[in-house]
Motif scaffolding. Structure first.
Motif, short mmCIF file in Angstrom:
data_model
loop_
_atom_site.label_atom_id
_atom_site.label_comp_id
_atom_site.label_asym_id
_atom_site.label_seq_id
_atom_site.Cartn_x
_atom_site.Cartn_y
_atom_site.Cartn_z
N ILE A 55 100.29 -26.48 53.15
CA ILE A 55 99.53 -26.48 51.89
C ILE A 55 100.33 -25.72 50.84
O ILE A 55 100.94 -24.69 51.12
CB ILE A 55 98.16 -25.80 52.09
CG1 ILE A 55 97.35 -26.53 53.17
CG2 ILE A 55 97.38 -25.74 50.78
CD1 ILE A 55 96.08 -25.78 53.60
N ALA A 78 94.65 -18.52 48.99
CA ALA A 78 95.76 -19.01 49.82
C ALA A 78 95.75 -18.36 51.20
O ALA A 78 95.93 -19.04 52.22
CB ALA A 78 97.09 -18.76 49.11
N LYS A 82 95.15 -20.19 54.85
CA LYS A 82 96.10 -19.98 55.95
C LYS A 82 95.35 -19.58 57.22
O LYS A 82 95.62 -20.12 58.31
CB LYS A 82 97.09 -18.90 55.53
CG LYS A 82 98.18 -18.61 56.49
CD LYS A 82 99.09 -17.55 55.86
CE LYS A 82 100.18 -17.12 56.78
NZ LYS A 82 101.04 -16.11 56.15
N VAL A 89 100.92 -21.82 54.27
CA VAL A 89 100.46 -21.95 52.89
C VAL A 89 101.48 -21.28 51.98
O VAL A 89 101.84 -20.12 52.19
CB VAL A 89 99.07 -21.31 52.68
CG1 VAL A 89 98.65 -21.40 51.22
CG2 VAL A 89 98.03 -21.99 53.58
#
Length: 141
Positions: A55, A78, A82, A89
């Motif tokens: 991501i 973020a 993760k 990420v």
């Protein structure tokens, strides 16, 4: 290997995904960011559906490169992504991405109402495409 791009806003989250080769980004959808974690569940559904392996989250920086409150909030999100999805990420500088997308849509003479529906997923696509292009440049240097 597909990569997901995410543009986190206060009210909406734009989501994009790469093609299997990791060359191009396509906007998928915009999800309303709710108080509960329904928007995170939707991201999880898309991760499974598209078999996402990593991501990229847009990191809004100030024009001087520093990270303000919105950037810090994206760093927290973020880290949550993760942990929640056990995927790598990365944060990607998204300065001016939404403004660039808005300008493109205005130049295409799109109405404000229609722009509101697509700007977030297009910003996510812009962020992801920048990341994908940088990865290709780094492998060809």
């Amino acid at each position: 290997m597909r990569i997901m791009g995410i543009d986190v806003g206060e009210k909406r989250v734009g989501i994009s995904v790469s093609d299997l080769m990791g060359w191009t980004a396509q906007g998928l959808e915009t999800v309303s960011r709710t108080e509960d974690d329904g928007w995170l569940r939707r991201i999880g559904e898309l991760i499974r559906e598209y078999e996402v392996e990593s991501i990229v989250v847009g990191l809004p920086r100030n024009m001087d490169g520093s990270i303000g409150d919105k950037g810090k909030a994206c760093e927290v999100i973020a880290e949550d992504l993760k942990q929640r999805f056990s995927l790598p990420v990365k944060l990607w500088d998204e300065r001016l991405s939404t403004m660039a997308v808005q300008r493109t849509l205005i130049e295409a003479d799109m109405s404000r109402k229609k722009r509101r529906k697509v700007v977030d997923k297009m910003a996510a696509s812009w962020i992801l495409q920048g990341y994908l292009d940088s990865q290709r440049r780094n492998t060809h240097d």
